[in-house]
Design a protein around this motif. Structure first.
Motif, short mmCIF file in Angstrom:
data_model
loop_
_atom_site.label_atom_id
_atom_site.label_comp_id
_atom_site.label_asym_id
_atom_site.label_seq_id
_atom_site.Cartn_x
_atom_site.Cartn_y
_atom_site.Cartn_z
N GLN A 82 1.80 4.44 3.09
CA GLN A 82 2.10 5.38 1.90
C GLN A 82 3.54 6.13 2.32
O GLN A 82 4.35 6.18 1.60
N THR A 103 9.26 -0.07 -10.82
CA THR A 103 8.38 -1.07 -10.29
C THR A 103 7.77 -0.52 -8.97
O THR A 103 6.60 -0.37 -8.83
N HIS A 106 5.68 2.63 -9.42
CA HIS A 106 4.38 2.06 -10.02
C HIS A 106 3.57 1.82 -8.81
O HIS A 106 2.30 1.92 -8.71
N ALA A 107 4.13 1.03 -7.81
CA ALA A 107 3.32 0.31 -6.75
C ALA A 107 2.93 1.56 -5.91
O ALA A 107 1.79 1.47 -5.50
N SER A 109 2.44 4.64 -6.64
CA SER A 109 1.38 5.39 -7.46
C SER A 109 0.21 4.67 -7.52
O SER A 109 -0.89 5.30 -7.09
N ALA A 110 -0.03 3.24 -7.55
CA ALA A 110 -0.96 2.34 -7.66
C ALA A 110 -1.50 2.63 -5.92
O ALA A 110 -3.05 2.62 -5.94
N ALA A 111 -0.87 2.55 -4.81
CA ALA A 111 -1.32 2.76 -3.72
C ALA A 111 -2.03 3.92 -3.44
O ALA A 111 -2.93 4.19 -2.66
N ASN A 112 -1.48 4.94 -4.04
CA ASN A 112 -2.20 6.39 -3.86
C ASN A 112 -3.50 6.33 -4.53
O ASN A 112 -4.38 6.99 -3.93
N ARG A 113 -3.61 6.01 -5.41
CA ARG A 113 -4.92 5.79 -6.39
C ARG A 113 -5.82 5.06 -5.59
O ARG A 113 -7.11 5.24 -5.67
N ASN A 114 -5.47 3.90 -5.22
CA ASN A 114 -6.56 3.17 -4.51
C ASN A 114 -6.27 2.60 -3.24
O ASN A 114 -5.66 1.46 -2.60
N ARG A 115 -6.33 3.71 -2.10
CA ARG A 115 -6.31 3.69 -0.89
C ARG A 115 -7.08 2.47 -0.04
O ARG A 115 -6.60 1.75 0.62
N VAL A 118 -5.99 -1.11 -0.98
CA VAL A 118 -4.77 -1.55 -0.16
C VAL A 118 -4.92 -1.65 1.31
O VAL A 118 -4.38 -2.55 1.82
#
Length: 148
Positions: A82, A103, A106-107, A109-115, A118
């Motif tokens: 991260q 982009t 967004h990637a 942010s998505a990584a932060n939400r779904n550790r 990932v």
């Protein structure tokens, strides 16, 4: 066995005189307690089921510790990934077109939400890469062997 006088031998007391009945009772009680502890220790050694349960519990605890360490390592790897993504995002902002920056944002942010996904995905990617490189290496060794 009898002594020289024809009477049974006497057990002398601690101070060299004949033991009194009370002293004998205390010795007998002490001997019983010692015998009880000895029998208990022998029974514990002979109890295979209890020993197996103790070993299983120790193995379970060891596995739980290993799982906890692995989880900590995965979390650490996710944090490092991260952080690297954030650094890349910041450095990419200099001269990078807006759609690419969005982009990347967004990637991150998505990584932060779904550790967890990932980290698992990164692990699968590393494993796939290792397998692919291993196959290539074996294939190139085989092909070199045919022409030599």
């Amino acid at each position: 066995m009898t002594g020289q006088t024809g009477q049974p031998p006497q057990t002398p007391g601690d101070d060299g005189h004949d033991a009194t009945p009370e002293e004998l009772r205390q010795r007998i009680e002490g001997t019983r307690e010692e015998l009880g502890r000895t029998v208990e220790a022998l029974a514990a050694k002979a109890d295979v089921k209890a020993q197996a349960q103790e070993k299983a519990a120790a193995a379970k605890e060891k596995a739980a510790d290993a799982a906890h360490r692995a989880q900590e390592k995965a979390a650490d790897a996710a944090h490092r990934a991260q952080d690297k993504a954030a650094v890349l995002l910041r450095s990419a902002r200099d001269g990078t077109p807006e759609p690419v920056r969005e982009t990347a944002s967004h990637a991150v942010s998505a990584a932060n939400r779904n550790r967890k996904p990932v980290v698992v995905g990164a692990g699968v990617a590393v494993l796939a890469l290792a397998l692919l490189l291993g196959r290539r290496s074996r294939a190139s060794r085989r092909s070199r062997g045919r022409f030599c």
